[in-house]
Design an enzyme around this catalytic site. Structure first.
Site, PDB file in Angstrom:
ATOM      1  N   CYS A  68      -1.423   5.201   2.903  1.00 46.94           N
ATOM      2  CA  CYS A  68      -0.629   6.428   2.695  1.00 46.94           C
ATOM      3  C   CYS A  68      -1.635   6.755   1.435  1.00 46.94           C
ATOM      4  O   CYS A  68      -2.630   7.324   1.622  1.00 46.94           O
ATOM      5  CB  CYS A  68       0.592   6.296   2.460  1.00 46.94           C
ATOM      6  N   HIS A 125       2.902   3.675   6.575  1.00 48.61           N
ATOM      7  CA  HIS A 125       3.337   2.417   5.880  1.00 48.61           C
ATOM      8  C   HIS A 125       3.640   1.262   6.673  1.00 48.61           C
ATOM      9  O   HIS A 125       4.725   1.239   7.274  1.00 48.61           O
ATOM     10  CB  HIS A 125       4.619   2.824   5.132  1.00 48.61           C
ATOM     11  N   GLU A 158       3.947  -1.957   5.802  1.00 54.03           N
ATOM     12  CA  GLU A 158       4.678  -2.826   5.108  1.00 54.03           C
ATOM     13  C   GLU A 158       6.144  -2.593   5.202  1.00 54.03           C
ATOM     14  O   GLU A 158       7.054  -3.512   4.792  1.00 54.03           O
ATOM     15  CB  GLU A 158       4.186  -2.870   3.728  1.00 54.03           C
TER      16      GLU A 158
END
Length: 201
Positions: free
Chosen positions: A81, A175, A177
């Site tokens: 990002c 994202h 994660e």
């Protein structure tokens, strides 16, 4: 071979989520805030957050130029990002005076997916990461408008590119994660381990 050590740029953004993902994948993790923190790391993650803030703080703390030098020297880096924006050579819709670290020959446009309230989860077909779709989250992410000399890794159904790779650098608009999608980090760690195997400490 000793366990690789990966730094996470810990100036702003979702630092803890990346650190947890990396530890779960079996590497040592350290926080990077200043130039001396780059010593002894085999790779670097630039997390999501606000790219203009990361830029300002990286210059304030004196780590921006050392990161640029490390990238030029071949340090594997994953940018997610805002981290993709920081890796991009050209940034559209940047605020006045905003700089990036560069390294990825791409052009990106900030906030291409709208406001934070318009964040969304997606399952994306991504053969580069295997047969199963990637489960990821988009939060005010950038989009890659010119891939330059990079290799596209993931595209949206409308053809927009949201992940690229060039050498040991990977940049993604989303994202992984947040959703626990480990395959992006695993691909990054393959570069990290390859470099660590050839580095004399």
């Amino acid at each position: 071979m000793s366990t690789p050590r990966v730094g996470v740029l810990a100036l702003q953004g979702d630092v803890r989520e990346h650190a947890a993902m990396l530890r779960a994948l079996g590497v040592e993790v350290s926080s990077v805030r200043r130039a001396e923190d780059l010593a002894g790391i085999d790779g670097l993650v630039i997390p999501g957050g606000e790219s203009s803030v990361i830029d300002k703080l990286s210059r304030l703390f004196g780590v921006a130029e050392p990161i640029r030098s490390a990238i030029a020297d071949g340090l594997p880096v994953l940018g997610t990002c805002a981290g993709l924006i920081m890796l991009a050579d050209t940034v559209h819709d940047a605020i006045d005076g905003q700089e990036s670290f560069g390294g990825l020959d791409v052009t990106v446009r900030r906030n291409a997916f709208g406001r934070q309230a318009e964040s969304f989860d997606a399952e994306l077909s991504a053969p580069a990461f295997g047969s199963e779709p990637l489960r990821v989250t988009f939060i005010r992410g950038p989009v890659i408008t010119d891939v330059g000399t990079t290799t596209p890794l993931v595209t949206l159904p409308d053809g927009r590119v949201v992940a690229v790779e060039r050498g040991a650098l990977i940049g993604v608009s989303f994202h992984p994660e947040i959703t626990g999608e480990s395959r992006v980090h695993e691909r990054f760690l393959a570069h990290v381990r390859s470099r660590a195997a050839h580095t004399v400490r």
